[in-house]
Scaffold this motif. Structure first.
Motif, mmCIF file in Angstrom:
data_model
loop_
_atom_site.group_PDB
_atom_site.id
_atom_site.type_symbol
_atom_site.label_atom_id
_atom_site.label_comp_id
_atom_site.label_asym_id
_atom_site.label_seq_id
_atom_site.Cartn_x
_atom_site.Cartn_y
_atom_site.Cartn_z
ATOM 1 N N LYS A 52 -16.985 -30.917 -4.789
ATOM 2 C CA LYS A 52 -16.800 -32.097 -3.946
ATOM 3 C C LYS A 52 -15.531 -32.873 -4.301
ATOM 4 O O LYS A 52 -15.380 -34.028 -3.909
ATOM 5 C CB LYS A 52 -18.009 -33.023 -4.065
ATOM 6 C CG LYS A 52 -19.265 -32.508 -3.381
ATOM 7 C CD LYS A 52 -19.102 -32.480 -1.872
ATOM 8 C CE LYS A 52 -20.395 -32.131 -1.169
ATOM 9 N NZ LYS A 52 -20.227 -32.083 0.309
ATOM 10 N N MET A 53 -14.600 -32.240 -5.020
ATOM 11 C CA MET A 53 -13.392 -32.961 -5.396
ATOM 12 C C MET A 53 -12.693 -33.474 -4.136
ATOM 13 O O MET A 53 -12.569 -32.753 -3.135
ATOM 14 C CB MET A 53 -12.464 -32.088 -6.231
ATOM 15 C CG MET A 53 -11.862 -30.893 -5.524
ATOM 16 S SD MET A 53 -10.737 -29.989 -6.625
ATOM 17 C CE MET A 53 -10.091 -28.758 -5.475
ATOM 18 N N PRO A 54 -12.249 -34.720 -4.138
ATOM 19 C CA PRO A 54 -11.696 -35.336 -2.925
ATOM 20 C C PRO A 54 -10.504 -34.586 -2.336
ATOM 21 O O PRO A 54 -10.324 -34.555 -1.116
ATOM 22 C CB PRO A 54 -11.288 -36.738 -3.402
ATOM 23 C CG PRO A 54 -12.153 -37.009 -4.582
ATOM 24 C CD PRO A 54 -12.328 -35.687 -5.259
ATOM 25 N N GLU A 55 -9.691 -33.972 -3.190
ATOM 26 C CA GLU A 55 -8.469 -33.329 -2.702
ATOM 27 C C GLU A 55 -8.690 -31.884 -2.257
ATOM 28 O O GLU A 55 -7.728 -31.182 -1.905
ATOM 29 C CB GLU A 55 -7.383 -33.371 -3.776
ATOM 30 C CG GLU A 55 -7.667 -32.583 -5.039
ATOM 31 C CD GLU A 55 -8.430 -33.368 -6.091
ATOM 32 O OE1 GLU A 55 -8.302 -33.009 -7.284
ATOM 33 O OE2 GLU A 55 -9.163 -34.322 -5.736
ATOM 34 N N ARG A 56 -9.950 -31.409 -2.248
ATOM 35 C CA ARG A 56 -10.225 -30.028 -1.857
ATOM 36 C C ARG A 56 -9.842 -29.778 -0.398
ATOM 37 O O ARG A 56 -9.890 -30.686 0.444
ATOM 38 C CB ARG A 56 -11.705 -29.709 -2.037
ATOM 39 C CG ARG A 56 -12.602 -30.371 -0.987
ATOM 40 C CD ARG A 56 -14.069 -30.241 -1.321
ATOM 41 N NE ARG A 56 -14.918 -30.817 -0.279
ATOM 42 C CZ ARG A 56 -15.184 -32.121 -0.148
ATOM 43 N NH1 ARG A 56 -14.648 -32.989 -0.977
ATOM 44 N NH2 ARG A 56 -15.980 -32.545 0.830
ATOM 45 N N ASP A 57 -9.482 -28.548 -0.085
ATOM 46 C CA ASP A 57 -9.360 -28.149 1.309
ATOM 47 C C ASP A 57 -10.759 -28.003 1.896
ATOM 48 O O ASP A 57 -11.700 -27.606 1.197
ATOM 49 C CB ASP A 57 -8.611 -26.820 1.433
ATOM 50 C CG ASP A 57 -7.127 -26.950 1.133
ATOM 51 O OD1 ASP A 57 -6.578 -28.059 1.329
ATOM 52 O OD2 ASP A 57 -6.513 -25.951 0.707
ATOM 53 N N ARG A 58 -10.881 -28.326 3.181
ATOM 54 C CA ARG A 58 -12.178 -28.180 3.864
ATOM 55 C C ARG A 58 -12.181 -26.876 4.655
ATOM 56 O O ARG A 58 -11.201 -26.558 5.339
ATOM 57 C CB ARG A 58 -12.425 -29.344 4.824
ATOM 58 C CG ARG A 58 -13.040 -30.585 4.190
ATOM 59 C CD ARG A 58 -12.190 -31.237 3.140
ATOM 60 N NE ARG A 58 -12.702 -32.567 2.769
ATOM 61 C CZ ARG A 58 -12.216 -33.309 1.793
ATOM 62 N NH1 ARG A 58 -11.188 -32.873 1.070
ATOM 63 N NH2 ARG A 58 -12.739 -34.490 1.522
ATOM 64 N N ASN A 134 -3.658 -35.251 1.608
ATOM 65 C CA ASN A 134 -2.795 -34.080 1.777
ATOM 66 C C ASN A 134 -3.542 -32.759 1.903
ATOM 67 O O ASN A 134 -2.902 -31.706 1.969
ATOM 68 C CB ASN A 134 -1.823 -33.982 0.590
ATOM 69 C CG ASN A 134 -0.836 -35.135 0.558
ATOM 70 O OD1 ASN A 134 -0.329 -35.562 1.596
ATOM 71 N ND2 ASN A 134 -0.565 -35.636 -0.636
ATOM 72 N N HIS A 135 -4.867 -32.796 1.934
ATOM 73 C CA HIS A 135 -5.578 -31.524 2.007
ATOM 74 C C HIS A 135 -5.529 -30.950 3.420
ATOM 75 O O HIS A 135 -5.250 -31.659 4.395
ATOM 76 C CB HIS A 135 -7.033 -31.690 1.541
ATOM 77 C CG HIS A 135 -7.835 -32.653 2.364
ATOM 78 N ND1 HIS A 135 -8.036 -33.965 1.994
ATOM 79 C CD2 HIS A 135 -8.505 -32.486 3.533
ATOM 80 C CE1 HIS A 135 -8.785 -34.563 2.898
ATOM 81 N NE2 HIS A 135 -9.087 -33.678 3.846
ATOM 82 N N ASN A 136 -5.813 -29.651 3.512
ATOM 83 C CA ASN A 136 -5.846 -28.952 4.793
ATOM 84 C C ASN A 136 -7.291 -28.695 5.228
ATOM 85 O O ASN A 136 -8.207 -28.671 4.405
ATOM 86 C CB ASN A 136 -5.113 -27.608 4.680
ATOM 87 C CG ASN A 136 -3.637 -27.786 4.435
ATOM 88 O OD1 ASN A 136 -2.926 -28.391 5.242
ATOM 89 N ND2 ASN A 136 -3.152 -27.266 3.311
ATOM 90 N N VAL A 137 -7.460 -28.516 6.524
ATOM 91 C CA VAL A 137 -8.773 -28.193 7.083
ATOM 92 C C VAL A 137 -8.657 -26.846 7.801
ATOM 93 O O VAL A 137 -7.826 -26.680 8.693
ATOM 94 C CB VAL A 137 -9.259 -29.272 8.066
ATOM 95 C CG1 VAL A 137 -10.653 -28.926 8.585
ATOM 96 C CG2 VAL A 137 -9.253 -30.649 7.403
ATOM 97 N N PHE A 138 -9.477 -25.891 7.389
ATOM 98 C CA PHE A 138 -9.499 -24.559 7.981
ATOM 99 C C PHE A 138 -10.803 -24.374 8.748
ATOM 100 O O PHE A 138 -11.873 -24.734 8.255
ATOM 101 C CB PHE A 138 -9.410 -23.487 6.895
ATOM 102 C CG PHE A 138 -8.163 -23.539 6.059
ATOM 103 C CD1 PHE A 138 -7.022 -22.854 6.448
ATOM 104 C CD2 PHE A 138 -8.136 -24.273 4.879
ATOM 105 C CE1 PHE A 138 -5.865 -22.892 5.679
ATOM 106 C CE2 PHE A 138 -6.993 -24.306 4.099
ATOM 107 C CZ PHE A 138 -5.841 -23.627 4.495
ATOM 108 N N VAL A 139 -10.712 -23.810 9.938
ATOM 109 C CA VAL A 139 -11.920 -23.554 10.732
ATOM 110 C C VAL A 139 -11.819 -22.151 11.321
ATOM 111 O O VAL A 139 -10.792 -21.767 11.874
ATOM 112 C CB VAL A 139 -12.115 -24.622 11.834
ATOM 113 C CG1 VAL A 139 -10.905 -24.743 12.728
ATOM 114 C CG2 VAL A 139 -13.369 -24.343 12.654
#
Length: 285
Positions: A52-58, A134-139
């Protein structure tokens, strides 16, 4: 572990999980495997020790029926014990047939009702922009899922807000449920549709790890627009009698010839440096 080794393990787990549970969607699991393996192994900023680290990519698997592939990737990357994969789809198991975030570290959002994942991912990406993160979101979407109007509403919104932190990957195996995509609702010209909606479009071989890796890296360096990667894949990839066969959307590998043949074919493709985790010590001797 490299991405090719992880992909083999995901396929092997997928065969076992659907066989044990008598669950379905092995064709979709096998087609999306390489997309998932490269993302989890080489691209995404994730930490099994701190999921659950805040800077993780989703990461959202919008085509939730292929959830076994996500569970397998997470287990192999250390988010939970690999042995738990054997409980997939069983009564009382937290590893439901469609991917669920309930109590499962590393899963951001429960999916299964198609057409929702891109909207949620776009909202996450917009929120990150607003919060100057600055994290990215992948779907990851299915191509048949792109029949849903909500996908195109989200595509419009993502372009409007210039969500360059959003990467959509389409598992373009050309099949959906009980027929081919083009016989259901015509998608072509597919890439042109996304371009018309303002997206950066990358068209690749969805089983080439080099092409997948390069596409992800291009996508996350996009400066002013969201990116869609159209990953051309083969449904049932890796098992000859499942490949491009509509039957294997809902079917599982039955005891006997189907299961034995699937395992035998995978063993012939096993990369160096790993072993079959379902093979007993007696069989290895």
């Amino acid at each position: 572990m490299n991405s090719l080794q992880l992909a083999w393990k995901i396929r092997r787990h997928g065969i076992e999980m659907t066989h044990i549970s008598k669950g379905s969607h092995i064709g979709a699991i096998l087609s999306v495997t390489d997309i998932i393996a490269v993302l989890y192994n080489d691209i995404a900023n994730i930490d099994p020790q701190n999921p659950k680290m805040p800077e993780r990519d989703r990461i959202i698997l919008s085509k939730g029926h292929a959830g076994a592939a996500i569970y397998a990737a997470l287990a192999e990357k250390g988010f939970f014990d690999v042995e738990e994969l054997k409980t997939h789809y069983a009564d009382g198991s937290r590893l439901s047939g469609h991917v669920s975030h309930k109590g499962i570290p590393g899963v951001e959002f429960s999916t299964g009702s198609l057409g929702h994942g891109l909207s949620v991912a776009a909202g996450m990406a917009y929120g990150a922009k607003k919060d100057q993160k600055n994290h990215n979101v992948f779907v990851i979407l299915g191509d048949g899922e792109c029949d849903e109007g909500s996908v195109w509403e989200a595509a419009l919104m993502a372009n409007h807000y210039r969500l360059n932190n959003l990467v959509a990957v389409i598992d373009h195996n050309k099949m959906q449920s009980l027929d081919f995509c083009e016989n259901t609702i015509e998608l072509s010209p597919f890439a042109d549709k996304w371009k018309a909606f303002g997206w950066n479009v990358i068209d690749i071989d969805g089983h080439s790890h080099d092409e997948i890796r390069d596409a992800y890296n291009q996508a996350i360096s996009s400066e002013n627009k969201p990116t869609v990667i159209i990953a051309n894949t083969i449904k049932g990839k890796g098992i000859s009698f499942m490949e491009n066969n509509i039957l294997w959307h809902y079917r599982f590998p039955h005891e006997g010839e189907e299961y034995d043949s699937a395992v035998a074919e995978l063993k012939e493709q096993m990369p160096e440096g790993i072993s079959d985790m379902y093979e007993s010590e007696a069989q290895k001797i």
